[in-house]
Write an enzyme that holds these catalytic residues in place. Structure first.
Site, PDB file in Angstrom:
ATOM      1  N   ASP A   1       0.868  -1.173   0.000  1.00  0.00           N
ATOM      2  CA  ASP A   1       0.000   0.000   0.000  1.00  0.00           C
ATOM      3  C   ASP A   1       0.909   1.229   0.000  1.00  0.00           C
ATOM      4  O   ASP A   1       1.401   1.647  -1.046  1.00  0.00           O
ATOM      5  CB  ASP A   1      -0.892  -0.115   1.248  1.00  0.00           C
ATOM      6  CG  ASP A   1      -1.940   0.963   1.356  1.00  0.00           C
ATOM      7  OD1 ASP A   1      -2.315   1.528   0.326  1.00  0.00           O
ATOM      8  OD2 ASP A   1      -2.405   1.249   2.470  1.00  0.00           O
ATOM      9  N   THR A   2       1.192   1.815   1.178  1.00  0.00           N
ATOM     10  CA  THR A   2       2.128   2.953   1.218  1.00  0.00           C
ATOM     11  C   THR A   2       3.557   2.508   0.907  1.00  0.00           C
ATOM     12  O   THR A   2       4.386   3.307   0.471  1.00  0.00           O
ATOM     13  CB  THR A   2       2.152   3.592   2.622  1.00  0.00           C
ATOM     14  OG1 THR A   2       2.586   2.603   3.565  1.00  0.00           O
ATOM     15  CG2 THR A   2       0.796   4.125   3.014  1.00  0.00           C
ATOM     16  N   GLY A   3       3.865   1.241   1.186  1.00  0.00           N
ATOM     17  CA  GLY A   3       5.226   0.736   0.983  1.00  0.00           C
ATOM     18  C   GLY A   3       6.049   0.753   2.265  1.00  0.00           C
ATOM     19  O   GLY A   3       7.150   0.200   2.310  1.00  0.00           O
TER      20      GLY A   3
ATOM     21  N   LEU B   1       7.067  -2.918   3.801  1.00  0.00           N
ATOM     22  CA  LEU B   1       8.099  -3.658   3.085  1.00  0.00           C
ATOM     23  C   LEU B   1       9.420  -2.923   3.069  1.00  0.00           C
ATOM     24  O   LEU B   1      10.485  -3.546   3.133  1.00  0.00           O
ATOM     25  CB  LEU B   1       7.645  -3.946   1.650  1.00  0.00           C
ATOM     26  CG  LEU B   1       6.816  -5.216   1.514  1.00  0.00           C
ATOM     27  CD1 LEU B   1       6.369  -5.380   0.072  1.00  0.00           C
ATOM     28  CD2 LEU B   1       7.607  -6.447   1.959  1.00  0.00           C
TER      29      LEU B   1
ATOM     30  N   LYS C   1      -0.989  -1.875  -4.663  1.00  0.00           N
ATOM     31  CA  LYS C   1      -1.909  -0.734  -4.726  1.00  0.00           C
ATOM     32  C   LYS C   1      -1.077   0.510  -4.993  1.00  0.00           C
ATOM     33  O   LYS C   1      -0.880   1.367  -4.138  1.00  0.00           O
ATOM     34  CB  LYS C   1      -2.632  -0.611  -3.375  1.00  0.00           C
ATOM     35  CG  LYS C   1      -4.063  -0.157  -3.488  1.00  0.00           C
ATOM     36  CD  LYS C   1      -4.616   0.267  -2.154  1.00  0.00           C
ATOM     37  CE  LYS C   1      -5.199  -0.848  -1.350  1.00  0.00           C
ATOM     38  NZ  LYS C   1      -5.801  -0.350  -0.075  1.00  0.00           N
TER      39      LYS C   1
ATOM     40  N   ASP D   1      -7.837  -8.584   5.516  1.00  0.00           N
ATOM     41  CA  ASP D   1      -8.920  -8.405   6.479  1.00  0.00           C
ATOM     42  C   ASP D   1      -9.459  -6.990   6.561  1.00  0.00           C
ATOM     43  O   ASP D   1      -8.819  -6.028   6.134  1.00  0.00           O
ATOM     44  CB  ASP D   1      -8.403  -8.758   7.879  1.00  0.00           C
ATOM     45  CG  ASP D   1      -7.488  -7.662   8.433  1.00  0.00           C
ATOM     46  OD1 ASP D   1      -6.523  -7.269   7.732  1.00  0.00           O
ATOM     47  OD2 ASP D   1      -7.739  -7.172   9.554  1.00  0.00           O
TER      48      ASP D   1
HETATM   49  P1  IMP Z   1       1.864  -0.538   3.760  1.00  0.00           P
HETATM   50  O1  IMP Z   1       2.896  -0.572   4.832  1.00  0.00           O
HETATM   51  O2  IMP Z   1       1.086   0.741   3.759  1.00  0.00           O
HETATM   52  O3  IMP Z   1       2.402  -0.886   2.382  1.00  0.00           O
HETATM   53  O4  IMP Z   1       0.745  -1.564   4.147  1.00  0.00           O
HETATM   54  C1  IMP Z   1       0.871  -2.879   4.097  1.00  0.00           C
HETATM   55  C2  IMP Z   1      -0.156  -3.559   4.980  1.00  0.00           C
HETATM   56  O5  IMP Z   1      -1.391  -2.820   5.158  1.00  0.00           O
HETATM   57  C3  IMP Z   1      -0.542  -4.845   4.298  1.00  0.00           C
HETATM   58  O6  IMP Z   1       0.332  -5.878   4.649  1.00  0.00           O
HETATM   59  C4  IMP Z   1      -1.956  -5.049   4.795  1.00  0.00           C
HETATM   60  O7  IMP Z   1      -1.920  -5.773   5.998  1.00  0.00           O
HETATM   61  C5  IMP Z   1      -2.511  -3.669   5.051  1.00  0.00           C
HETATM   62  N1  IMP Z   1      -3.373  -3.213   3.931  1.00  0.00           N
HETATM   63  C6  IMP Z   1      -3.118  -2.257   3.035  1.00  0.00           C
HETATM   64  N2  IMP Z   1      -4.126  -2.101   2.170  1.00  0.00           N
HETATM   65  C7  IMP Z   1      -5.066  -3.017   2.522  1.00  0.00           C
HETATM   66  C8  IMP Z   1      -6.365  -3.362   1.963  1.00  0.00           C
HETATM   67  O8  IMP Z   1      -6.864  -2.819   0.972  1.00  0.00           O
HETATM   68  N3  IMP Z   1      -7.003  -4.366   2.615  1.00  0.00           N
HETATM   69  C9  IMP Z   1      -6.512  -5.022   3.704  1.00  0.00           C
HETATM   70  N4  IMP Z   1      -5.308  -4.725   4.232  1.00  0.00           N
HETATM   71  C10 IMP Z   1      -4.589  -3.729   3.636  1.00  0.00           C
END
Ligand code: IMP
Length: 173
Positions: free
Chosen positions: A99-101, A104, A127, A155
């Site tokens: 999502d935001t990254g 990871l 995303k 979830d």
């Molecule tokens: P990031 O650190 O923003 O890239 O988010 C990653 C984590 O956010 C993922 O591993 C998910 O657990 C959660 N996440 C992000 N988008 C979604 C979504 O659309 N549905 C469910 N979980 C999400």
């Protein structure tokens, strides 16, 4: 609460998992992988892809969560770390969605500091419109628009993980 009809159907998911596993098997021919699943979200994708990859492997898991109040900095908490020593090994991180990254990118830095021979990332969903920090993705299942999705491990408040397909989630009409 409304869950859409399948956005990605079971057959589409299975087909894409097969393709990704085929690429990974070719790329790692003659090597042994340490596949690292990021829990909880990746549990279903992880189980599907590792049993389709055709090279020897060991597996391990990371349990992570993010501080709800710090979305801007993306601080994450390691709830449970790896049990394996990754130094000198070929690692594939297996994640449900980028999502935001932040998640990871944080995990990548943390694991690279442990000096693996190589580190690649396989994410089921990307995303991309929501990205805040760049993170190199080596294998991507599907690029999806900026919608909140559930199912296939993902979830909303820990529910819907068991759906075998991916659906779009809306809180109300
Ligand atoms: P990031 O650190 O923003 O890239 O988010 C990653 C984590 O956010 C993922 O591993 C998910 O657990 C959660 N996440 C992000 N988008 C979604 C979504 O659309 N549905 C469910 N979980 C999400």
């Amino acid at each position: 609460m409304i869950i859409s009809k399948p956005f990605l159907k079971v057959e589409q998911i299975q087909q894409r998992v097969k393709e990704l596993a085929g690429r990974i098997s070719r790329d790692y021919e003659g090597k042994e992988i340490l596949a690292v699943g990021i829990l909880k979200g990746a549990f279903m994708f992880f189980a599907d892809i590792v049993r389709t990859i055709q090279v020897p492997m060991t597996i391990d898991f990371l349990i992570v969560s993010s501080y709800a109040k710090t979305e801007s900095t993306g601080e994450i908490i390691i709830r449970s770390d790896l049990k394996e020593d990754i130094k000198g090994r070929d690692i594939i991180l297996i994640e449900d969605i980028v999502d935001t990254g932040y998640t990871l990118s944080h995990l990548r830095e943390m694991l690279l500091a442990r000096q693996p021979a190589s580190l690649k990332i396989c994410a089921f969903l990307d995303k991309r419109p929501r990205r805040k920090v760049e993170v190199p993705l080596d294998y991507i299942g599907f690029e999806i628009p900026d919608e909140y999705i559930v199912g296939y491990g993902l979830d909303y408040e820990n529910r819907f993980r068991n759906l075998p397909y991916i659906a779009i989630f809306k809180e109300s009409v």
